[in-house]
Enzyme design. Structure first.
Site, PDB file in Angstrom:
ATOM      1  N   ASP A 141       4.049  -1.580 -19.189  1.00  0.00           N
ATOM      2  CA  ASP A 141       4.331  -2.691 -18.327  1.00  0.00           C
ATOM      3  C   ASP A 141       5.628  -3.574 -18.890  1.00  0.00           C
ATOM      4  O   ASP A 141       6.224  -4.052 -17.909  1.00  0.00           O
ATOM      5  CB  ASP A 141       3.110  -3.456 -18.134  1.00  0.00           C
ATOM      6  N   CYS A 222       5.077 -10.043  -1.413  1.00  0.00           N
ATOM      7  CA  CYS A 222       3.766  -9.328  -1.983  1.00  0.00           C
ATOM      8  C   CYS A 222       2.812 -10.302  -2.327  1.00  0.00           C
ATOM      9  O   CYS A 222       3.081 -11.053  -3.289  1.00  0.00           O
ATOM     10  CB  CYS A 222       4.113  -8.353  -2.962  1.00  0.00           C
TER      11      CYS A 222
HETATM   12  C1  B12 Z   1       7.650  -5.702 -11.484  1.00  0.00           C
HETATM   13  C2  B12 Z   1       6.624  -5.205 -10.945  1.00  0.00           C
HETATM   14  C3  B12 Z   1       5.875  -5.638 -10.231  1.00  0.00           C
HETATM   15  C4  B12 Z   1       6.414  -6.568  -8.955  1.00  0.00           C
HETATM   16  C5  B12 Z   1       7.024  -5.693  -8.010  1.00  0.00           C
HETATM   17  C6  B12 Z   1       6.509  -4.381  -7.405  1.00  0.00           C
HETATM   18  C7  B12 Z   1       7.449  -3.442  -7.152  1.00  0.00           C
HETATM   19  N1  B12 Z   1       6.937  -2.465  -6.545  1.00  0.00           N
HETATM   20  O1  B12 Z   1       8.688  -3.213  -7.601  1.00  0.00           O
HETATM   21  C8  B12 Z   1       4.688  -6.949  -8.499  1.00  0.00           C
HETATM   22  C9  B12 Z   1       4.483  -8.474  -9.154  1.00  0.00           C
HETATM   23  C10 B12 Z   1       4.834  -7.342  -6.849  1.00  0.00           C
HETATM   24  C11 B12 Z   1       3.978  -5.990  -8.648  1.00  0.00           C
HETATM   25  C12 B12 Z   1       2.912  -5.561  -8.134  1.00  0.00           C
HETATM   26  C13 B12 Z   1       2.083  -4.669  -8.536  1.00  0.00           C
HETATM   27  N2  B12 Z   1       1.884  -3.719  -9.524  1.00  0.00           N
HETATM   28 CO1  B12 Z   1       3.537  -3.858 -10.964  1.00  0.00          CO
HETATM   29  N3  B12 Z   1       4.814  -3.643 -12.146  1.00  0.00           N
HETATM   30  C14 B12 Z   1       6.170  -4.158 -12.236  1.00  0.00           C
HETATM   31  C15 B12 Z   1       7.153  -3.479 -12.949  1.00  0.00           C
HETATM   32  C16 B12 Z   1       6.731  -4.373 -14.358  1.00  0.00           C
HETATM   33  C17 B12 Z   1       8.262  -3.041 -12.798  1.00  0.00           C
HETATM   34  C18 B12 Z   1       8.465  -2.597 -11.472  1.00  0.00           C
HETATM   35  C19 B12 Z   1       9.956  -2.119 -11.321  1.00  0.00           C
HETATM   36  O2  B12 Z   1      10.906  -2.005 -11.784  1.00  0.00           O
HETATM   37  N4  B12 Z   1      10.249  -2.547  -9.685  1.00  0.00           N
HETATM   38  C20 B12 Z   1      11.427  -2.237  -9.445  1.00  0.00           C
HETATM   39  C21 B12 Z   1      11.348  -0.886  -8.426  1.00  0.00           C
HETATM   40  C22 B12 Z   1      12.826  -0.706  -7.506  1.00  0.00           C
HETATM   41  O3  B12 Z   1      11.080  -0.104  -9.183  1.00  0.00           O
HETATM   42  P1  B12 Z   1       9.577   0.968  -8.852  1.00  0.00           P
HETATM   43  O4  B12 Z   1       8.782   0.078  -8.074  1.00  0.00           O
HETATM   44  O5  B12 Z   1       9.317   1.263 -10.205  1.00  0.00           O
HETATM   45  O6  B12 Z   1      10.228   2.030  -7.920  1.00  0.00           O
HETATM   46  C23 B12 Z   1      11.003   3.123  -8.614  1.00  0.00           C
HETATM   47  C24 B12 Z   1      10.736   4.321  -7.801  1.00  0.00           C
HETATM   48  O7  B12 Z   1       9.944   4.182  -6.822  1.00  0.00           O
HETATM   49  C25 B12 Z   1      11.835   5.173  -7.715  1.00  0.00           C
HETATM   50  N5  B12 Z   1      11.234   6.037  -6.613  1.00  0.00           N
HETATM   51  C26 B12 Z   1      11.280   5.980  -5.350  1.00  0.00           C
HETATM   52  N6  B12 Z   1      11.076   7.160  -4.454  1.00  0.00           N
HETATM   53  C27 B12 Z   1      11.484   8.047  -5.736  1.00  0.00           C
HETATM   54  C28 B12 Z   1      11.462   9.287  -5.488  1.00  0.00           C
HETATM   55  C29 B12 Z   1      11.672  10.113  -6.841  1.00  0.00           C
HETATM   56  C30 B12 Z   1      11.873  11.474  -6.278  1.00  0.00           C
HETATM   57  C31 B12 Z   1      12.185   9.580  -7.866  1.00  0.00           C
HETATM   58  C32 B12 Z   1      12.416  10.399  -9.031  1.00  0.00           C
HETATM   59  C33 B12 Z   1      12.044   8.156  -8.003  1.00  0.00           C
HETATM   60  C34 B12 Z   1      11.685   7.347  -6.801  1.00  0.00           C
HETATM   61  O8  B12 Z   1      12.645   4.213  -7.490  1.00  0.00           O
HETATM   62  C35 B12 Z   1      12.506   3.094  -8.025  1.00  0.00           C
HETATM   63  C36 B12 Z   1      13.393   2.606  -9.283  1.00  0.00           C
HETATM   64  O9  B12 Z   1      13.202   3.504 -10.280  1.00  0.00           O
HETATM   65  C37 B12 Z   1       6.407  -2.325 -13.562  1.00  0.00           C
HETATM   66  C38 B12 Z   1       6.095  -1.756 -14.925  1.00  0.00           C
HETATM   67  C39 B12 Z   1       7.461  -0.898 -15.168  1.00  0.00           C
HETATM   68  N7  B12 Z   1       8.161  -1.338 -16.566  1.00  0.00           N
HETATM   69  O10 B12 Z   1       7.915  -0.130 -14.438  1.00  0.00           O
HETATM   70  C40 B12 Z   1       4.745  -2.689 -13.046  1.00  0.00           C
HETATM   71  C41 B12 Z   1       3.879  -1.537 -12.341  1.00  0.00           C
HETATM   72  C42 B12 Z   1       4.742  -0.867 -11.503  1.00  0.00           C
HETATM   73  N8  B12 Z   1       2.737  -2.142 -11.625  1.00  0.00           N
HETATM   74  C43 B12 Z   1       1.768  -1.851 -11.564  1.00  0.00           C
HETATM   75  C44 B12 Z   1       0.561  -2.282 -10.756  1.00  0.00           C
HETATM   76  C45 B12 Z   1      -0.861  -1.780 -11.059  1.00  0.00           C
HETATM   77  C46 B12 Z   1       0.845  -3.068  -9.798  1.00  0.00           C
HETATM   78  C47 B12 Z   1      -0.234  -3.848  -8.698  1.00  0.00           C
HETATM   79  C48 B12 Z   1      -1.072  -2.400  -8.265  1.00  0.00           C
HETATM   80  C49 B12 Z   1      -1.201  -4.737  -9.425  1.00  0.00           C
HETATM   81  C50 B12 Z   1      -2.074  -5.403  -8.272  1.00  0.00           C
HETATM   82  N9  B12 Z   1      -2.926  -4.707  -7.946  1.00  0.00           N
HETATM   83  O11 B12 Z   1      -1.955  -6.677  -8.042  1.00  0.00           O
HETATM   84  C51 B12 Z   1       0.855  -4.402  -7.738  1.00  0.00           C
HETATM   85  C52 B12 Z   1       1.412  -2.957  -6.792  1.00  0.00           C
HETATM   86  C53 B12 Z   1       2.210  -3.458  -5.700  1.00  0.00           C
HETATM   87  C54 B12 Z   1       2.891  -2.100  -5.224  1.00  0.00           C
HETATM   88  N10 B12 Z   1       2.608  -1.875  -3.893  1.00  0.00           N
HETATM   89  O12 B12 Z   1       3.846  -1.799  -5.977  1.00  0.00           O
HETATM   90  C55 B12 Z   1       1.612  -0.359 -12.411  1.00  0.00           C
HETATM   91  C56 B12 Z   1       1.753   0.675 -11.320  1.00  0.00           C
HETATM   92  C57 B12 Z   1       1.013   1.938 -11.575  1.00  0.00           C
HETATM   93  C58 B12 Z   1       1.238   2.955 -10.521  1.00  0.00           C
HETATM   94  N11 B12 Z   1       0.013   3.877 -10.342  1.00  0.00           N
HETATM   95  O13 B12 Z   1       2.185   3.122  -9.780  1.00  0.00           O
HETATM   96  C59 B12 Z   1       3.016  -0.493 -13.254  1.00  0.00           C
HETATM   97  C60 B12 Z   1       3.753   0.652 -13.593  1.00  0.00           C
HETATM   98  C61 B12 Z   1       2.406  -1.352 -14.541  1.00  0.00           C
HETATM   99  C62 B12 Z   1       1.923  -0.108 -15.501  1.00  0.00           C
HETATM  100  N12 B12 Z   1       2.204   0.065 -16.625  1.00  0.00           N
HETATM  101  O14 B12 Z   1       0.597   0.277 -15.144  1.00  0.00           O
HETATM  102  N13 B12 Z   1       4.379  -5.277  -9.660  1.00  0.00           N
HETATM  103  S1  SF4 Z   2       0.802  -7.453  -0.528  1.00  0.00           S
HETATM  104 FE1  SF4 Z   2       1.212  -5.513   0.546  1.00  0.00          FE
HETATM  105  S2  SF4 Z   2       2.336  -4.439  -0.955  1.00  0.00           S
HETATM  106 FE2  SF4 Z   2       1.496  -6.123  -2.202  1.00  0.00          FE
HETATM  107  S3  SF4 Z   2      -0.025  -5.319  -3.142  1.00  0.00           S
HETATM  108 FE3  SF4 Z   2      -0.736  -6.206  -1.351  1.00  0.00          FE
HETATM  109  S4  SF4 Z   2      -0.829  -4.621   0.312  1.00  0.00           S
HETATM  110 FE4  SF4 Z   2       0.498  -3.737  -1.497  1.00  0.00          FE
END
Ligand code: B12
Ligand code: SF4
Ligand code: SF4
Length: 387
Positions: A141, A222
């Site tokens: 994380d 969110c």
């Molecule tokens: C910032 C962050 C948040 C922020 C922003 C969320 C977001 N979706 O970006 C907030 C505070 C809102 C948040 C909320 C939550 N989070 Co959070 N968060 C993070 C953090 C620190 C960074 C995420 C990030 O880089 N976001 C920027 C976006 C652009 O990147 P991304 O979401 O990873 O998306 C990537 C992929 O989708 C990819 N992608 C999309 N399509 C495709 C297709 C292919 C083929 C490939 C290869 C890639 C790809 O492109 C994006 C960039 O790489 C990570 C830990 C980490 N270091 O990764 C935890 C993390 C994502 N969070 C986690 C969790 C558990 C949550 C919550 C469920 C917590 C909760 N219950 O309240 C919610 C879920 C919200 C949601 N629907 O995503 C877990 C997710 C586990 C999982 N099964 O996915 C992580 C991984 C932490 C962990 N170590 O477990 N989070």
């Molecule tokens: S606000 Fe929407 S995107 Fe964020 S955790 Fe709840 S249902 Fe998922």
């Protein structure tokens, strides 16, 4: 350097040992730049979807997310790990008291602490097998690394439309973690299927419409961001859709068909602590700083700090529609809290519940309140309660 056959045997031993520590999924991803995911991350940043999470936009970390070798120059492979936590449930408490909801990842001990311990053990095991120290960095994380992208490339699952990593057997209630390693372990096949199909349940259910079409989330909207990471006042138009979430949100996971399969329980290391999953809101609003620290020691909930948690409890109680003496009195106590943020949201909640006793308390508070923002909230609340 070990011979390829030895490395293959080592990979199997690493996986078996990781499972014995408690990890449910283990994969090996190549230590390469996440090209497609990185482009997605950059456009997410550019659009301001990271809200006020400054750590997501810090220039040196932005670069590191595009190239894991900037974190560990010797990196040759990445172990990607996942462990199940408890699933959110709809079970209701037996009493009539208004309760909040905590996202299930935070019901038990803080995963950051637990998983770092397990990964330290795993690195020790690998070094013992190889017979020398291996360059490594591990994160869960908090590192400047795109964890979900790496998990897909290590074969753990696909990225659902809700943005979460979903495994076909285990669903999405998973913590992710990874170890960057100066050892050329053979990568696993990336997960290439998209098993969401035509489903859009998560997008339809998100109360604030935070889920974007490209599988990312606008953090500004969110509930998880608003209740955990956001430090200031909750924008007034988003208070009602927050409902009774006081820490995080699981809606886009509870509606997902891939989370229906039992068991509900996750790894016992994350077993729910008493009083955490469904807190009684009137009691939480009376937590002193000492009581808050005691209750959430070693828990992820402490991240939001007492003032954020009580702010959220006030919003949730305002949304409950419950005008019992206990609820109104707890909010009146919060209206005199030492934190202006708590006073402001208690005022909003009292205005929303709109009882004569609440109005009297708001009028009395206005006479003594010195903080301009809180005064503004009280005035708005008085207007609201007279409607
Ligand atoms: C910032 C962050 C948040 C922020 C922003 C969320 C977001 N979706 O970006 C907030 C505070 C809102 C948040 C909320 C939550 N989070 Co959070 N968060 C993070 C953090 C620190 C960074 C995420 C990030 O880089 N976001 C920027 C976006 C652009 O990147 P991304 O979401 O990873 O998306 C990537 C992929 O989708 C990819 N992608 C999309 N399509 C495709 C297709 C292919 C083929 C490939 C290869 C890639 C790809 O492109 C994006 C960039 O790489 C990570 C830990 C980490 N270091 O990764 C935890 C993390 C994502 N969070 C986690 C969790 C558990 C949550 C919550 C469920 C917590 C909760 N219950 O309240 C919610 C879920 C919200 C949601 N629907 O995503 C877990 C997710 C586990 C999982 N099964 O996915 C992580 C991984 C932490 C962990 N170590 O477990 N989070
Ligand atoms: S606000 Fe929407 S995107 Fe964020 S955790 Fe709840 S249902 Fe998922
Ligand atoms: S609810 Fe449906 S669309 Fe959303 S992640 Fe789950 S399967 Fe995919």
């Amino acid at each position: 350097m070990k011979a390829p056959t030895e490395l293959r045997a080592l990979k199997a031993e690493i996986k078996a040992y990781a499972r014995s520590l408690g990890f449910d999924l283990v994969g090996i991803a190549p230590c390469e730049a996440p090209e497609e995911g990185y482009a997605r991350y950059l456009s997410w940043l550019e659009a301001g979807h990271h809200a006020e999470m400054g750590y997501m936009a810090r220039p040196e970390n932005v670069q590191r997310r595009g190239n894991p070798r900037l974190i560990l120059p010797e990196c040759q492979s990445i172990i990607t790990l996942a462990v199940r936590y408890y699933k959110q449930t709809d079970k209701k408490a037996q009493d009539e008291k208004p309760r909040g909801k905590v996202a299930s990842y935070a019901w038990g001990d803080d995963y950051h602490d637990v998983l770092v311990r397990w990964m330290r053990e795993l690195v020790k095991f690998i070094e013992g097998k190889v017979g020398r120290s291996i360059p490594n960095r591990y994160y869960t994380d908090t590192g400047p690394i795109l964890e979900r992208d790496i998990a897909v490339r290590g074969g753990l699952g696909w990225l659902g439309k809700n943005g979460l990593l979903i495994n076909p057997q285990l669903g999405s209630y998973l913590f992710l973690a990874e170890i960057l390693l100066g050892l050329p372990l053979e990568p696993d096949e990336p997960f290439s299927a998209d098993l969401c199909g035509s489903c859009t349940r998560c997008i339809d259910a998100c109360p604030t419409h935070a889920i974007l079409p490209n599988r990312t989330v606008d953090a500004n909207l969110c509930i998880s961001y608003l209740t955990i990471e956001h430090r200031g006042a909750v924008p007034s138009e988003l208070r009602e859709p927050i409902g009774n979430w006081v820490f995080g949100c699981d809606i886009c996971q509870t509606v997902c068909p891939w989370n229906r399969r039992p068991p509900e329980e996750g790894n016992p290391a994350f077993a729910p602590r008493a009083g955490v999953p469904r807190p009684i809101l009137s009691e939480e609003l009376r937590l002193t700083p000492q009581e808050f620290n005691r209750k959430f020691k070693g828990s992820a909930v402490k991240r939001t700090k007492r003032r954020g948690y009580l702010r959220n409890a006030a919003v949730a109680l305002g949304n409950s529609g419950n005008t019992s003496k206990e609820s109104i009195e707890a909010l009146i106590t919060a209206l005199h809290d030492h934190e202006p943020l708590v006073r402001a949201h208690a005022a909003w909640a009292l205005g929303r519940l709109g009882k004569a006793e609440a109005r009297r308390a708001l009028q009395a508070a206005l006479a003594s309140e010195e903080n301009a923002e809180v005064r503004q909230e009280i005035r708005r609340a008085l207007l609201q309660s007279s409607k």
